[in-house]
Structures are given as C-alpha cells and as structure tokens.
Write a protein that holds these residues in place. Structure first.
Motif, PDB file in Angstrom:
ATOM      1  N   LYS A 281       0.844  -1.194   0.000  1.00  0.00           N
ATOM      2  CA  LYS A 281       0.000   0.000   0.000  1.00  0.00           C
ATOM      3  C   LYS A 281       0.880   1.245   0.000  1.00  0.00           C
ATOM      4  N   PRO A 282       0.422   2.327  -0.656  1.00  0.00           N
ATOM      5  CA  PRO A 282       1.218   3.557  -0.667  1.00  0.00           C
ATOM      6  C   PRO A 282       1.103   4.303   0.657  1.00  0.00           C
ATOM      7  N   ASP A 283       2.035   5.232   0.890  1.00  0.00           N
ATOM      8  CA  ASP A 283       1.959   6.070   2.085  1.00  0.00           C
ATOM      9  C   ASP A 283       0.654   6.873   2.101  1.00  0.00           C
ATOM     10  N   TYR A 284       0.232   7.290   0.905  1.00  0.00           N
ATOM     11  CA  TYR A 284      -1.014   8.049   0.746  1.00  0.00           C
ATOM     12  C   TYR A 284      -1.757   7.482  -0.461  1.00  0.00           C
ATOM     13  N   PRO A 285      -3.070   7.344  -0.396  1.00  0.00           N
ATOM     14  CA  PRO A 285      -3.810   6.866  -1.568  1.00  0.00           C
ATOM     15  C   PRO A 285      -3.843   7.944  -2.650  1.00  0.00           C
ATOM     16  N   LEU A 286      -3.503   7.564  -3.863  1.00  0.00           N
ATOM     17  CA  LEU A 286      -3.451   8.540  -4.953  1.00  0.00           C
ATOM     18  C   LEU A 286      -4.825   9.167  -5.201  1.00  0.00           C
ATOM     19  N   ASP A 287      -5.892   8.392  -4.991  1.00  0.00           N
ATOM     20  CA  ASP A 287      -7.243   8.938  -5.181  1.00  0.00           C
ATOM     21  C   ASP A 287      -7.495  10.135  -4.265  1.00  0.00           C
ATOM     22  N   ALA A 288      -7.045  10.032  -3.005  1.00  0.00           N
ATOM     23  CA  ALA A 288      -7.249  11.132  -2.064  1.00  0.00           C
ATOM     24  C   ALA A 288      -6.406  12.344  -2.454  1.00  0.00           C
TER      25      ALA A 288
END
Length: 395
Positions: A281-288
């Motif tokens: 999983k990324p550090d932050y979701p790209l969608d957000a």
C-alpha cells in the motif's frame, strides 16, 4: 410551498412549466431541467411538476418519499447537466393532490448543456436548441453579472489559447459527437458558446475559463493560476528541500504533470492482508491526493489572490493550502456538508474532462480513500480567506 400550485402556476404547460406523470424517464427529466435553466423565454427559470399528466390533471401513486426526492436531486449533482443548475426538489400540492415540485432557477452562465446538447423551451415543449437559440443564450450571458471564471480578459487574445488542445481534448469532452459533426460554426463561435471566449465589443477575447483550461501560459494573465509543489526531507520547513516545482500550465498540462510528480514521491509499504498474505500500500492513496488537489484548483479564488495552490510534502504529512475561503452558502461550520461554486464554469469543465467525478462528493471521497488505505482522517482548517488540509502518512 404550502399553497396549491394549480392556482399559482396554472394547469397548462408553458415555456416555464412542464408536467410529467412519473419520474421514471430520468433522461426526459434532465432535458426539461436543462431547458428551464436555459430560460429562453426569460421567465427567471421554471417549474417541473412530477405527478401531473399532459392535460394538467394530477395522477395517483406518485412517489413522494424522501428517498425519491434525494434521487431526483442527484440529477443536479450527477454532472450530466452543465453548468450545474440551481434547483430545489420538494413535495407540493397540485389540485389537492400530492406531487413532486422541482423549481429550476435561470442559469447565470447559459447555455446549459445536458450530455453535450443544449435544450430549450420556446413554447410548451422541450426541444434541442437551434443555432439562433444558442446565439441568443450566449449573447445573454454577456449581459449578466458573470462569475469571475466567465469574464473576458482584456490582456489576452486567442493567440494565448492552445487551439489544438481545444479541438483534440476539450471540444469532444463537452459537446456531443453528432453536434460537432453537423456544426459549421467558426472557432470563435465554438469558443464563445463554451464560455472559453467572449466577443463583447466585437473583439473576441479569452475568458478566465479559457485561459485556465487552454491557456499557453495562464499565469501571465491570472497571476495566481499555478501550483507550487515542495518536498522536504524532514518534518519542518528547516529541513533540506528534495524537490521544488512550479506548474504554470493549463488545466490539462498541470493535471498531467502533477499526477506524475505525486506518483514519483509516493512510497509503498507492506500491510497485513488476509491470513498470512501481505499487501503493498502507498503512504497516501493517490485517489485522495488527486481529489484534494483538483478541488483546490477548482475552488480557489483566482480573482482576489495571486498566491498559488501550495502542496507541501513533509516526511510525516502533506499540507495543501488553497487561497479561497468558503463561498456562497458554504461556511466554516458546514463546508463538509454543503457545496457551492465560486468558479461554476471551471467546475463544469473539470467534470467534463474527468478531473471531478461528481459534485459535492469530494470530502467524502477523500475520507473514504484515506480510511481504506489505513491513513488517519484528513485535518481541515477553513477560515474566511483560505482553506487547508493536512493528510497524515499511514503507519
């Protein structure tokens, strides 16, 4: 409305009054709402009554539940009728029977389109607009007190617009293919019809919208029309800078470049999945990240601020600052429940180009994406002149 609408509005369809027996055909309802918002007859908008037949007689069995009213409100928020119309949906009385009353206000930025086509009511029926109808609506827009994003800029010319991008990307995204196929309008007429240019005083000039969406160098005419990205290697402003970029292109170019920059700075981590499996999983979701940045670009104040949208990336968080406080009916205490648009034409353009999925859903989408990725909830700070949001890295 507590009074009987049959007495107030009449029992015959007019340029500003349309009857529908039921709400089953959402396509016809959307066309009617689009036509009433275009207000060709200049009545200030109009009324769509659901539960009344063509002869003006109420029918039985009309669904007036709260769920149905919410579903009808979705016509406004779905992004298929653009610019987004101002309308209310409520239960009312017609000839003593309960019906659904949709009141549509005249658009301040006509022409309004539904699925890329302009609909009008020159009489008691809804039909597709003629070229003359479209010209009348475009000319009428110039006489209104326009939102800033629809105003022409005296410092710019059509040479400041990327017309290749207009033909290849923008025009097909907002106008139905068959309309493009059959229309013989000049490039100036096409740009004016889509609010990208204005021909006041017989001189065709780009509007603020035109420069934001298609401008070769928008910030040369709109000083704050750019995004500043800074990446620090620590948790404070005293940390070394790893990356510093200014994105001064038009909407399409900025969105493309920003997506690449954000992806380039994301790191993945292993997260416990089902059973013994681990997930990346990324550090932050790209969608957000995409939703926050696109909302900042869409809602910022281009008229009264020369500051950019600022994206500051620290080791433990990302801060996004938008110069533009609450607008219209939005306040610091209701910003996550109520939506309004400082830049209505820009919002419509971003929806057509796919940068915004639905209207009024941004904050909910941000929260849901962060939660699904294991990040803390976003932290919003909204005051009268700006809003900011802090996204915390997932642990």
């Amino acid at each position: 409305m507590s009074d009987d609408l049959a007495m107030l509005l009449g029992t015959q369809e007019t340029t500003s009054l349309e009857f529908k027996q039921s709400a089953k055909d959402r396509d016809k309802l959307s066309k009617a709402i689009c036509a009433l918002a275009n207000d060709l007859a200049q009545k200030g908008g109009g009324h769509l009554l659901i539960g009344v037949d063509d002869s003006g007689v109420p029918v039985a069995g009309v669904d007036t539940s709260d769920d149905e009213l919410l579903r009808l409100t979705e016509i406004r928020d779905s992004g298929q009728v653009l610019d987004r119309p101002s309308m209310t949906v409520e239960v009312a009385t017609f000839a003593g029977k309960p019906i659904v009353h949709i009141e549509v206000k005249a658009s301040g930025t006509p022409p309004v389109r539904y699925k890329g086509k302009i609909w009008v009511r020159p009489g008691p029926t809804t039909r597709e607009a003629s070229r003359d109808d479209e010209r009348v609506l475009s000319e009428r827009r110039r006489a209104l007190d326009l939102p800033y994003d629809s105003r022409p800029l005296s410092t710019a010319t059509l040479g400041d617009l990327d017309l290749v991008l207009f033909r290849s990307d923008y025009l097909p995204s907002i106008v139905a293919p068959e309309v493009i196929e059959e229309n013989g309008r000049s490039i100036e007429q096409q740009l004016s019809s889509l609010r990208l240019a204005d021909s006041a005083d017989a001189v065709v000039r780009p509007t603020v919208l035109g420069l934001l969406v298609l401008g070769l160098n928008p910030s040369a005419h709109i000083p704050g029309a750019y995004v500043q990205f800074v990446r620090y290697s620590g948790t404070g402003f005293d940390a070394p800078i790893l990356d510093d970029q200014e994105m001064r292109g038009n909407l399409v170019g900025t969105a493309t470049r920003l997506a690449a920059v954000l992806r380039g700075h994301l790191h993945t981590r292993l997260s416990e999945g089902d059973g013994f499996r681990e997930e990346k999983k990324p550090d932050y979701p790209l969608d957000a990240l995409r939703e926050v940045c696109m909302n900042a670009i869409m809602h910022r104040n281009y008229e009264n601020s020369n500051a950019p949208v600022r994206i500051t990336w620290f080791e433990d968080r990302i801060e996004i600052l938008n110069p533009g406080g609450p607008f219209g009916q939005v306040r610091p205490d209701n910003f996550d429940r109520v939506n309004d648009y400082r830049n209505p034409s820009l919002a419509a353009a971003m929806k057509s180009l796919g940068y915004v999925n639905r209207f009024g859903r941004g904050i909910g989408r941000i929260r849901a994406a962060l939660e699904a990725n294991g990040n803390p909830a976003p932290e919003f700070d909204v005051d009268t002149s700006s809003w900011s949001v802090v996204l915390r890295r997932a642990c």
